[in-house]
Design an enzyme around this catalytic site. Sequence first.
Site, short mmCIF file in Angstrom:
data_model
loop_
_atom_site.label_atom_id
_atom_site.label_comp_id
_atom_site.label_asym_id
_atom_site.label_seq_id
_atom_site.Cartn_x
_atom_site.Cartn_y
_atom_site.Cartn_z
CE LYS A 171 33.50 49.97 40.77
NZ LYS A 171 34.78 50.35 40.23
CB SER A 212 38.08 50.48 40.37
OG SER A 212 37.33 49.47 39.74
#
Length: 187
Positions: free
Chosen positions: A87, A46
């Site tokens: 993230k 990701s």
Amino acid sequence: MEFYQEKDENRLHSVVNWIVDIAVVIAFACYLVYGFGGRIEVNGGSMKPALDSGDVVLVNRLAYALGSPRRFDIAVFSQGDQAFNMKRIIGLPGETVQIRENRVYINGEPLEAEEALDAASIAGLAEYPMELSEDEYFLLGDNRESSEDSRFPSIGNVKRDQLIGKVWFRIQPFSQFGPVSLKGEEG
């Protein structure tokens, strides 16, 4: 003869002092890295291209203990009993985030960022304007098409007390050893 023996003892003493100094510096550096930071292995794709699955990074816990998270930081956070997740911070407290027409908007203005960090084809929860409270952050994975992040109910907005620290240095693979930059390159 005594003169030469004294010189040899001084040389041995200097070498021993030098070795002890190096050992103390190494021990202190390890204490700083592991006492105020952490070592985490990236799991999944990701965060590509900045970080690949299997990369090992160092996390600076002091960055958020002494300062505030900033836009574009790669942040490590936890959600209950789940493993650590990482993230990129996109939305800051008090801002309104929306994703429309494949672009990220902050307070109604298009986000200006390098490396397509301002794009997202899947809006999820951010299809409509999301106002962040004074302790919430909106985080997105760099690989927007393969990231479960703040756009989805399973993650949602991340509270300030969930943030562990900032990713700052890659230690594996050794070919990419160095600071983690916005683009994921050394620098």
